[in-house]
Design a protein around this motif. Structure first.
Motif, PDB file in Angstrom:
ATOM      1  N   MET A  54      -4.869 -18.567  -8.289  1.00 20.93           N
ATOM      2  CA  MET A  54      -4.219 -17.529  -7.596  1.00 20.93           C
ATOM      3  C   MET A  54      -4.345 -17.947  -6.146  1.00 20.93           C
ATOM      4  N   ASN A  55      -3.276 -18.252  -5.439  1.00 23.79           N
ATOM      5  CA  ASN A  55      -3.107 -18.714  -4.288  1.00 23.79           C
ATOM      6  C   ASN A  55      -2.933 -17.141  -3.240  1.00 23.79           C
ATOM      7  N   LYS A  56      -3.084 -17.382  -1.965  1.00 25.17           N
ATOM      8  CA  LYS A  56      -3.462 -16.151  -1.039  1.00 25.17           C
ATOM      9  C   LYS A  56      -2.019 -15.051  -1.281  1.00 25.17           C
ATOM     10  N   THR A  57      -0.854 -15.584  -1.385  1.00 23.72           N
ATOM     11  CA  THR A  57       0.108 -14.709  -1.462  1.00 23.72           C
ATOM     12  C   THR A  57       0.059 -13.936  -2.867  1.00 23.72           C
ATOM     13  N   ASP A  58      -0.300 -14.779  -4.137  1.00 24.80           N
ATOM     14  CA  ASP A  58      -0.419 -14.119  -5.235  1.00 24.80           C
ATOM     15  C   ASP A  58      -1.470 -12.871  -5.206  1.00 24.80           C
ATOM     16  N   ASN A  67      -0.215  -9.842  -3.280  1.00 22.74           N
ATOM     17  CA  ASN A  67       0.569  -9.084  -4.291  1.00 22.74           C
ATOM     18  C   ASN A  67       0.041  -8.460  -5.461  1.00 22.74           C
ATOM     19  N   ARG A  68      -0.808  -9.272  -6.143  1.00 27.58           N
ATOM     20  CA  ARG A  68      -1.421  -8.694  -7.392  1.00 27.58           C
ATOM     21  C   ARG A  68      -2.576  -8.080  -7.226  1.00 27.58           C
ATOM     22  N   VAL A  69      -3.494  -8.302  -6.393  1.00 28.73           N
ATOM     23  CA  VAL A  69      -4.664  -7.795  -6.011  1.00 28.73           C
ATOM     24  C   VAL A  69      -4.895  -6.794  -4.828  1.00 28.73           C
ATOM     25  N   PHE A  70      -4.607  -7.366  -3.680  1.00 33.45           N
ATOM     26  CA  PHE A  70      -4.866  -6.726  -2.356  1.00 33.45           C
ATOM     27  C   PHE A  70      -4.141  -5.420  -2.180  1.00 33.45           C
ATOM     28  N   ASP A  71      -2.825  -5.504  -2.713  1.00 27.82           N
ATOM     29  CA  ASP A  71      -1.916  -4.282  -2.548  1.00 27.82           C
ATOM     30  C   ASP A  71      -2.350  -3.172  -3.100  1.00 27.82           C
ATOM     31  N   LEU A  72      -3.205  -3.469  -3.897  1.00 25.55           N
ATOM     32  CA  LEU A  72      -4.149  -2.185  -4.714  1.00 25.55           C
ATOM     33  C   LEU A  72      -4.972  -1.382  -3.682  1.00 25.55           C
ATOM     34  N   SER A  73      -5.199  -1.731  -2.649  1.00 25.34           N
ATOM     35  CA  SER A  73      -5.926  -1.050  -1.784  1.00 25.34           C
ATOM     36  C   SER A  73      -5.552   0.365  -1.753  1.00 25.34           C
ATOM     37  N   GLU A  74      -4.391   0.452  -1.280  1.00 22.96           N
ATOM     38  CA  GLU A  74      -3.658   2.115  -1.462  1.00 22.96           C
ATOM     39  C   GLU A  74      -3.979   2.820  -2.472  1.00 22.96           C
ATOM     40  N   HIS A  75      -4.021   2.142  -3.745  1.00 21.74           N
ATOM     41  CA  HIS A  75      -4.372   2.722  -4.847  1.00 21.74           C
ATOM     42  C   HIS A  75      -5.702   3.115  -5.156  1.00 21.74           C
ATOM     43  N   ILE A  76      -6.524   2.526  -4.696  1.00 25.38           N
ATOM     44  CA  ILE A  76      -8.183   2.531  -4.789  1.00 25.38           C
ATOM     45  C   ILE A  76      -8.717   3.503  -3.628  1.00 25.38           C
ATOM     46  N   TYR A  77      -7.822   3.663  -2.680  1.00 26.50           N
ATOM     47  CA  TYR A  77      -8.405   4.273  -1.265  1.00 26.50           C
ATOM     48  C   TYR A  77      -8.559   5.644  -1.923  1.00 26.50           C
ATOM     49  N   ARG A  82     -11.374 -15.018  -7.474  1.00 27.25           N
ATOM     50  CA  ARG A  82      -9.826 -15.015  -7.674  1.00 27.25           C
ATOM     51  C   ARG A  82      -9.335 -16.044  -8.925  1.00 27.25           C
ATOM     52  N   LYS A  83     -10.393 -16.925  -9.175  1.00 28.16           N
ATOM     53  CA  LYS A  83      -9.975 -18.224 -10.193  1.00 28.16           C
ATOM     54  C   LYS A  83     -10.302 -17.206 -11.431  1.00 28.16           C
ATOM     55  N   LYS A  84     -11.263 -16.524 -11.665  1.00 28.83           N
ATOM     56  CA  LYS A  84     -11.903 -16.154 -12.753  1.00 28.83           C
ATOM     57  C   LYS A  84     -10.840 -14.882 -13.230  1.00 28.83           C
ATOM     58  N   ILE A  85     -10.410 -14.231 -12.473  1.00 30.43           N
ATOM     59  CA  ILE A  85      -9.823 -12.899 -12.538  1.00 30.43           C
ATOM     60  C   ILE A  85      -8.281 -13.238 -12.656  1.00 30.43           C
ATOM     61  N   GLU A  86      -7.897 -14.216 -12.365  1.00 30.78           N
ATOM     62  CA  GLU A  86      -6.214 -14.649 -12.448  1.00 30.78           C
ATOM     63  C   GLU A  86      -5.735 -14.013 -13.856  1.00 30.78           C
ATOM     64  N   HIS A  87      -6.233 -14.400 -14.685  1.00 33.17           N
ATOM     65  CA  HIS A  87      -5.511 -14.043 -16.087  1.00 33.17           C
ATOM     66  C   HIS A  87      -6.230 -12.973 -17.006  1.00 33.17           C
ATOM     67  N   HIS A  88      -6.812 -12.029 -15.918  1.00 33.36           N
ATOM     68  CA  HIS A  88      -7.498 -10.750 -16.614  1.00 33.36           C
ATOM     69  C   HIS A  88      -6.288  -9.894 -17.017  1.00 33.36           C
ATOM     70  N   PRO A  89      -6.609  -9.685 -18.576  1.00 32.13           N
ATOM     71  CA  PRO A  89      -5.474  -8.725 -19.148  1.00 32.13           C
ATOM     72  C   PRO A  89      -5.117  -7.098 -18.121  1.00 32.13           C
ATOM     73  N   ASN A  90      -6.192  -6.903 -17.720  1.00 32.72           N
ATOM     74  CA  ASN A  90      -5.783  -5.618 -16.935  1.00 32.72           C
ATOM     75  C   ASN A  90      -6.422  -5.638 -15.397  1.00 32.72           C
ATOM     76  N   LEU A 129      -9.351  -3.364 -13.488  1.00 36.51           N
ATOM     77  CA  LEU A 129     -10.431  -4.303 -12.900  1.00 36.51           C
ATOM     78  C   LEU A 129     -10.910  -3.875 -11.527  1.00 36.51           C
ATOM     79  N   VAL A 130      -9.635  -3.927 -10.490  1.00 34.12           N
ATOM     80  CA  VAL A 130      -9.939  -3.719  -9.374  1.00 34.12           C
ATOM     81  C   VAL A 130     -10.312  -2.073  -9.197  1.00 34.12           C
ATOM     82  N   ILE A 131      -9.888  -1.241 -10.086  1.00 32.51           N
ATOM     83  CA  ILE A 131     -10.403  -0.014  -9.976  1.00 32.51           C
ATOM     84  C   ILE A 131     -11.914   0.314 -10.119  1.00 32.51           C
TER      85      ILE A 131
END
Lengths: 170, 140
Positions: free
Chosen positions: A1-5, A8-18, A46-54, A58-60
């Motif tokens: 998972m690169n920085k952009t991924d 988009n996939r993880v960091f932008d959930l910040s608003e959701h967990i706030y 990030r390498k471990k969680i890249e293919h996590h099904p949920n 996981l972020v929550i």
């Protein structure tokens, strides 16, 4: 998972967990710091969680566990009525003023079984869906619905009792 | 009709079957509920936490700055660790500590002299002629 991924996939959930992080830690600055730390933890994994099904779940879950750790270290629980956003004004058309209302419902929640309380707060205050709640609390969606129903009924029942007590009609 | 709808939604709400859309509708229409139900939704509405505007973007900026800082710190730590390793290696293996003491030097010298064989006796020299430019010796 690169920085952009990651963004988009993880960091932008910040608003959701706030909302949850704020509720658990009790203030904006604490919530911001915690989210930075949570995201740093996830970035390192990030390498471990890249293919996590949920990934969302996981972020929550990571956020919730982080907050519990922070609270354990501080050895204190933030009473729900002490949040800095609380507005203590009296509402004319309400049974109680805000201070009373928050105190009463907090008291009811503190007496409720832990899972019922968690499900109620995550659903009605933080606004998570059942799938997210179930994953975070490691229960099924059906069970989370049952717990939520019990918590809502408990609050309604206790409020009614308190209301009658306040009005001297018990 | 509307009253019936709200009643139906409240039933679903209490059973844990309401959707987030239903719950939003109940919060927005809480003034139409009875006072006990309204109180619950007042509490929920009052405690809902609104995420600040542009939260993701401001947090991302801060996150990337911290990341860069951490990277710099990591390089600093690696440099410090490498320096310490070199210093420790120097002390452990003493690469410059090969100077011999006098006895060792003497032994080495003797060995070298033996290799050259017996030293010839010093010859005696007599000056035959000497001027400002030239000296002529004789030896036996």
């Amino acid at each position: 998972m690169n920085k952009t991924d990651f963004k988009n996939r993880v960091f932008d959930l910040s608003e959701h967990i706030y909302p949850m992080v704020f509720r658990m830690l009790g203030n904006h600055n604490g919530a911001e710091d915690a989210i930075q730390e949570i995201m740093m933890k996830l970035w390192l994994k990030r390498k471990k969680i890249e293919h996590h099904p949920n990934l969302k779940g996981l972020v929550i879950l990571t956020a919730r566990n982080h907050c519990i750790d922070v609270l354990r270290k501080k050895m204190k629980i933030i009473p729900i009525e002490n949040h800095e956003f609380r507005d203590a004004k009296t509402h004319e058309d309400s049974i109680f003023n805000w201070e009373q209302l928050n105190g009463i419902i907090h008291k009811i929640l503190s007496k409720a079984p832990e899972q019922q309380r968690d499900v109620f707060l995550m659903r009605d205050i933080d606004g998570y869906d059942f799938k997210e709640i179930a994953f975070t609390l490691n229960i099924t969606v059906e069970h989370s619905r049952v717990l939520l129903s019990r918590a809502r009924k408990l609050i309604a029942k206790e409020l009614e009792t308190t209301y009658h007590y306040e009005r001297g009609t018990y | 009709m509307n009253e019936e709808h709200i009643k139906h939604l409240m039933k679903r709400y209490n059973e844990g079957d309401s959707s987030q859309k239903d719950e939003k509708y109940l919060i927005e229409n809480r003034n139409k509920l009875n006072i006990k139900e309204k109180t619950i939704f007042d509490f929920i509405q009052q405690n809902k936490i609104v995420t600040p505007a542009n939260f993701n973007e401001t947090q991302w900026e801060s996150f990337t700055t911290k990341q860069k800082q951490k990277k710099r710190n990591r390089y600093s730590y690696i440099s410090i660790a490498a320096s310490i390793l070199i210093v420790v290696s120097v002390f452990l293996f003493k690469p410059f500590d090969q100077e011999m003491d006098i006895a060792e030097k003497q032994a080495l010298l003797n060995e070298a002299l033996l290799m050259l064989g017996p030293v010839e006796e010093e010859t005696t020299q007599t000056i035959l002629y000497e001027d400002e430019l030239v000296i002529i010796y004789t030896s036996n």
